[in-house]
Design a protein around this motif. Structure first.
Motif, PDB file in Angstrom:
ATOM      1  N   LEU A 100       0.833  -1.203   0.000  1.00  0.00           N
ATOM      2  CA  LEU A 100       0.000   0.000   0.000  1.00  0.00           C
ATOM      3  C   LEU A 100       0.868   1.253   0.000  1.00  0.00           C
ATOM      4  O   LEU A 100       1.865   1.332   0.732  1.00  0.00           O
ATOM      5  CB  LEU A 100      -0.917   0.005   1.226  1.00  0.00           C
TER       6      LEU A 100
ATOM      7  N   ILE B 259      -0.733   5.921   2.345  1.00  0.00           N
ATOM      8  CA  ILE B 259      -1.659   5.809   3.468  1.00  0.00           C
ATOM      9  C   ILE B 259      -1.338   6.934   4.455  1.00  0.00           C
ATOM     10  O   ILE B 259      -0.212   7.030   4.946  1.00  0.00           O
ATOM     11  CB  ILE B 259      -1.525   4.444   4.176  1.00  0.00           C
TER      12      ILE B 259
ATOM     13  N   LEU C  36      -6.112   1.752   9.610  1.00  0.00           N
ATOM     14  CA  LEU C  36      -6.057   0.845   8.466  1.00  0.00           C
ATOM     15  C   LEU C  36      -6.310  -0.560   8.975  1.00  0.00           C
ATOM     16  O   LEU C  36      -5.684  -0.995   9.948  1.00  0.00           O
ATOM     17  CB  LEU C  36      -4.691   0.953   7.782  1.00  0.00           C
TER      18      LEU C  36
ATOM     19  N   VAL D   1     -10.051   1.599   5.498  1.00  0.00           N
ATOM     20  CA  VAL D   1      -9.297   2.708   6.068  1.00  0.00           C
ATOM     21  C   VAL D   1     -10.275   3.747   6.603  1.00  0.00           C
ATOM     22  O   VAL D   1     -11.390   3.894   6.090  1.00  0.00           O
ATOM     23  CB  VAL D   1      -8.357   3.339   5.005  1.00  0.00           C
TER      24      VAL D   1
ATOM     25  N   LYS E 280      -1.586  -1.288  -4.249  1.00  0.00           N
ATOM     26  CA  LYS E 280      -2.605  -0.250  -4.384  1.00  0.00           C
ATOM     27  C   LYS E 280      -2.108   1.056  -3.774  1.00  0.00           C
ATOM     28  O   LYS E 280      -1.294   1.061  -2.847  1.00  0.00           O
ATOM     29  CB  LYS E 280      -3.914  -0.674  -3.710  1.00  0.00           C
ATOM     30  N   SER E 281      -2.638   2.153  -4.312  1.00  0.00           N
ATOM     31  CA  SER E 281      -2.325   3.481  -3.801  1.00  0.00           C
ATOM     32  C   SER E 281      -3.614   4.138  -3.322  1.00  0.00           C
ATOM     33  O   SER E 281      -4.657   4.030  -3.986  1.00  0.00           O
ATOM     34  CB  SER E 281      -1.675   4.332  -4.900  1.00  0.00           C
ATOM     35  N   PHE E 282      -3.551   4.815  -2.183  1.00  0.00           N
ATOM     36  CA  PHE E 282      -4.748   5.430  -1.600  1.00  0.00           C
ATOM     37  C   PHE E 282      -4.873   6.878  -2.044  1.00  0.00           C
ATOM     38  O   PHE E 282      -3.936   7.674  -1.912  1.00  0.00           O
ATOM     39  CB  PHE E 282      -4.671   5.366  -0.076  1.00  0.00           C
TER      40      PHE E 282
ATOM     41  N   GLN F   7      -6.628  10.099  -1.095  1.00  0.00           N
ATOM     42  CA  GLN F   7      -7.334  10.614   0.074  1.00  0.00           C
ATOM     43  C   GLN F   7      -8.527  11.488  -0.303  1.00  0.00           C
ATOM     44  O   GLN F   7      -9.546  11.487   0.390  1.00  0.00           O
ATOM     45  CB  GLN F   7      -6.380  11.405   0.973  1.00  0.00           C
TER      46      GLN F   7
ATOM     47  N   GLU G  67     -11.023   8.972  -1.146  1.00  0.00           N
ATOM     48  CA  GLU G  67     -11.005   7.846  -0.206  1.00  0.00           C
ATOM     49  C   GLU G  67     -11.157   6.523  -0.958  1.00  0.00           C
ATOM     50  O   GLU G  67     -11.976   5.673  -0.614  1.00  0.00           O
ATOM     51  CB  GLU G  67     -12.097   8.002   0.860  1.00  0.00           C
ATOM     52  N   GLU G  68     -10.337   6.359  -1.989  1.00  0.00           N
ATOM     53  CA  GLU G  68     -10.377   5.154  -2.808  1.00  0.00           C
ATOM     54  C   GLU G  68      -8.977   4.571  -2.965  1.00  0.00           C
ATOM     55  O   GLU G  68      -7.978   5.295  -2.942  1.00  0.00           O
ATOM     56  CB  GLU G  68     -10.950   5.457  -4.196  1.00  0.00           C
ATOM     57  N   PHE G  69      -8.929   3.248  -3.127  1.00  0.00           N
ATOM     58  CA  PHE G  69      -7.679   2.555  -3.413  1.00  0.00           C
ATOM     59  C   PHE G  69      -7.605   2.288  -4.912  1.00  0.00           C
ATOM     60  O   PHE G  69      -8.517   1.690  -5.482  1.00  0.00           O
ATOM     61  CB  PHE G  69      -7.608   1.227  -2.653  1.00  0.00           C
TER      62      PHE G  69
ATOM     63  N   LYS H 148     -15.446  -0.378  -4.613  1.00  0.00           N
ATOM     64  CA  LYS H 148     -15.363   0.383  -3.369  1.00  0.00           C
ATOM     65  C   LYS H 148     -16.528   0.026  -2.458  1.00  0.00           C
ATOM     66  O   LYS H 148     -17.660  -0.120  -2.910  1.00  0.00           O
ATOM     67  CB  LYS H 148     -15.379   1.886  -3.668  1.00  0.00           C
TER      68      LYS H 148
END
Length: 307
Positions: free
Chosen positions: A13, A16, A22, A50, A77-79, A81, A84-86, A137
């Protein structure tokens, strides 16, 4: 540094936020700035979520995703912000990069999550692929297709936020964020003898539902389990309503008890575990005929007498 088991999986990840919560399945951490993911994850079905804090220090609702991991699989995966999605990260991670990341990963908490496997044992990869939202999601805005005239508190709140008029459409158009549970047959669509039978016994509806599910009985048990964890961990209230509708249908059958005795025995095992974990005040209902617990114990007692 912990050792990575050969067949276990890795969730790498990025981005974050420091200090957010998490979690995976039944366990969560408040992460530091060096946190890079979770290692030694058992293959199979999982829920990753998260909770971030806003500028006032308040925690937002959970936002996450379901995933079914194959043995030895590595998912990156990358978050984001803002949403608020991966988002998935393309490309492979080199062995040297992975060695560095493992030192900054939390090992999967087997002790805290040992119940997870039992609670989700019927959720297969094909079932998850068929049911999960197109957006991938899961959050408080995730929807479940319920009865057309049924508006839950969560759904009403979402609709009020989306409209400035006095007219509220009961049918949601947000298909990307909808969990695609198999539609429960509507008794009102039945005619003749089928409708008469269903007044006293829901077996006809149950047979139609099982027939509509590609995985059959096992798929129905999987849908019950997915609805349950979507509510308990994903905090999607519509999933709780769908879960209750399924239990009411299954608990209202008589003929199916003998025809599908093996299914009912597995169903009781599934529900028994779930009832140990869910807050009891969710089952308060003055009318015992509408109380889900009353229906479940009717089924349990009938099975204990008949088999």
């Amino acid at each position: 540094m912990h050792e990575q088991e050969k067949d276990n999986c890795i969730l790498a990840l990025q981005n974050i936020p420091k200090g957010c919560e998490l979690g995976i399945d039944y366990h969560s951490w408040y992460v530091g700035e060096r946190f890079k993911g979770i290692s030694n994850i058992s293959p199979g079905f999982h829920f990753v979520f998260v909770r971030v804090t806003d500028k006032y220090g308040e925690m937002a609702p959970r936002s996450g995703f379901f995933v079914y991991m194959n043995p030895g699989e590595i998912i990156s995966k990358s978050f984001k912000q803002d949403d608020e999605e991966f988002e998935p990260i393309q490309g492979n991670i080199s062995i040297d990069e992975m060695k560095g990341l493992l030192a900054q990963m939390a090992p999967y908490p087997y002790k805290e999550c040992q119940l997870w496997t039992q609670l989700t044992c019927h959720v297969s990869s094909p079932l998850l692929k068929r049911l999960q939202p197109a957006s991938k999601k899961v959050c408080s805005y995730t929807e479940v297709a319920l009865e057309k005239d049924k508006v839950t508190a969560g759904r009403l709140g979402r609709m009020l936020m989306k409209t400035d008029t006095r007219t509220i459409e009961l049918e949601s158009k947000d298909d990307d964020n909808r969990i695609n549970f198999t539609k429960i047959p509507n008794p009102e669509s039945m005619i003749g003898s089928d409708l008469t039978k269903n007044i006293m016994d829901s077996s006809v509806c149950l047979e139609a539902l099982i027939k509509a599910i590609p995985e059959g009985e096992v798929g129905l048990l999987g849908e019950i389990q997915l609805a349950y964890v979507t509510f308990i961990l994903g905090q999607v209230y519509d999933a709780f309503e769908h879960w209750k509708q399924l239990l009411s249908l299954i608990g209202g059958c008589m003929n199916a008890l003998t025809k599908r005795s093996s299914f009912y025995e597995k169903f009781i095992d599934v529900i028994g575990l779930q009832l140990d974990e869910i807050p009891q005040d969710f089952f308060l209902e003055i009318n015992p005929q509408k109380n889900v617990i009353f229906l479940i114990f009717q089924v349990r007692n009938f099975i204990s007498i008949s088999f």
